[in-house]
Design an enzyme around this catalytic site. Structure first.
Site, PDB file in Angstrom:
ATOM      1  N   LYS A  54     -31.843 -39.970  16.284  1.00 26.19           N
ATOM      2  CA  LYS A  54     -33.084 -39.765  15.291  1.00 26.19           C
ATOM      3  C   LYS A  54     -34.113 -40.787  15.253  1.00 26.19           C
ATOM      4  O   LYS A  54     -35.062 -40.531  15.380  1.00 26.19           O
ATOM      5  CB  LYS A  54     -32.400 -39.598  13.803  1.00 26.19           C
ATOM      6  N   GLN A  98     -27.233 -40.277   6.408  1.00 25.30           N
ATOM      7  CA  GLN A  98     -26.284 -39.660   7.333  1.00 25.30           C
ATOM      8  C   GLN A  98     -24.909 -39.418   6.808  1.00 25.30           C
ATOM      9  O   GLN A  98     -24.502 -40.001   6.121  1.00 25.30           O
ATOM     10  CB  GLN A  98     -26.156 -40.627   8.671  1.00 25.30           C
ATOM     11  N   ASP A 121     -34.706 -34.594   4.675  1.00 26.33           N
ATOM     12  CA  ASP A 121     -33.437 -33.874   5.360  1.00 26.33           C
ATOM     13  C   ASP A 121     -33.091 -32.721   4.287  1.00 26.33           C
ATOM     14  O   ASP A 121     -32.164 -31.966   4.576  1.00 26.33           O
ATOM     15  CB  ASP A 121     -32.431 -34.760   5.218  1.00 26.33           C
TER      16      ASP A 121
END
Ligand code: NAP
Length: 289
Positions: A54, A98, A121
């Site tokens: 990412k 994450q 996200d």
């Protein structure tokens, strides 16, 4: 019949080209780089790889990534504080935590520390609700990526029977919601579902989001169905690819299907967040990333 491959690498490259142009425009306008903060807890090698990928993509489209790496033994309270700091920091446009985080951490509490305006996200309750009400908030990145992939191939969804296997709050459940918003008739399957094969056999669109290699057998796929395999464990997807590709009309490869679309969606949503923040911060110079 051999299925057409839903090429996530190619489609994501097109999306990232657009993001790169948008970033250049943003930089010209605001004289700062958009910033995505990535928070990684612990030393899970796969999570490290995902965060690195990412961050690399951020650099390639001209964004800055700020990596926050925290010890596996961190408490929920400390993690929440660190994420709240990022939420309050005007120099940060988007935040990615994450996941999965270590088991002792309350993942939901950590997600909720992300300011909704920086939830690129799409993991907070606010994003979930705006998605459910179809109000244009941030989409959960993987389901958002799946929809963008289906759209890139003009796959019709209205009236189709979509069977989603998996119901996690960041993947299966929102994937079903987004399909429903596009007028598909949605069935959710999960670990307590009986006769999984029968459900899959009736599906026009199959979305597999479990993480159990080859759980979905190729022979279950209805001829002509569209197969989206989001699962990833032990280097393979949830669908028995070799046999499914002979029955489906479209299918995602693993890797190279859903994965690249997730990153593209994340970055597309980060530039959206940055635009929203606008020139709130002039503290990020345009040097390095
Ligand atoms: P998760 O939270 O573990 O959820 C897995 C889901 O699968 C649960 O809803 C579970 O049901 C269901 N399930 C488990 N065993 C099943 C069975 N035998 N039959 C039917 N359903 C079953 O995982 P997740 O975070 O949603 O991720 C799912 C997979 O997607 C993983 O392989 C992950 O690595 C992958 N993933 C890929 C991307 C990408 O970008 N490609 C992004 C995120 C995740 P219950 O709810 O009943 O427990």
């Amino acid at each position: 019949m051999t299925a057409t491959i839903l090429d996530g690498r190619a489609v994501s490259a097109t999306i990232l080209d657009r993001v790169q142009k948008d970033v250049a425009e943003f930089v010209a306008q605001h004289d700062r780089l958009p910033v995505l903060a990535t928070v990684l807890v612990g030393d899970d090698p796969a999570s490290h790889t995902y965060v690195r990928m990412k961050a690399n993509r951020c650099g390639r489209v001209g964004m800055q990534s700020r990596r926050v790496e925290l010890d596996a033994g961190i408490t929920t309270a400390t993690l929440v504080d660190r994420i709240r700091d990022l939420s309050a920091d005007p120099a940060v446009d988007g935040i990615l935590l994450q996941h999965p985080v270590p088991e002792h951490i309350d993942e939901r509490a950590a997600f909720e520390a992300i300011a909704p305006s920086k939830d690129v996200d799409g993991v907070t309750r606010t994003s979930f609700a705006t998605m459910a009400f179809d109000e244009g908030g941030f989409h959960s990145a993987t389901p958002g990526g799946i929809m963008a992939l289906l759209d890139a191939y003009d796959i019709p969804l209205a009236g189709k029977h979509a069977v989603v296997i998996g119901r996690s709050p960041i993947l299966g459940k929102p994937a079903g919601m987004l399909l429903l918003a596009r007028d598909a008739t949605v069935t959710y399957c999960h670990s307590r579902t009986r006769e999984l094969a029968d459900h899959v056999r009736r599906a026009d669109v199959v979305v597999a989001a479990v993480g159990r290699p080859a759980l979905i057998r190729g022979e279950w796929i209805k001829p002509g169905a569209v197969v989206v395999d989001a699962g990833y464990a032990d280097d393979s997807g949830d669908v028995e690819y070799e046999s499914a590709v002979e029955r489906a009309s479209y299918i995602t490869p693993v890797p190279g299907g859903v994965g690249p679309m997730t990153i593209a969606t994340l970055l597309a949503q980060t530039i959206r967040a940055a635009r929203h923040h606008g020139s709130a911060s002039a503290t990020n110079t345009c040097e390095g990333s």
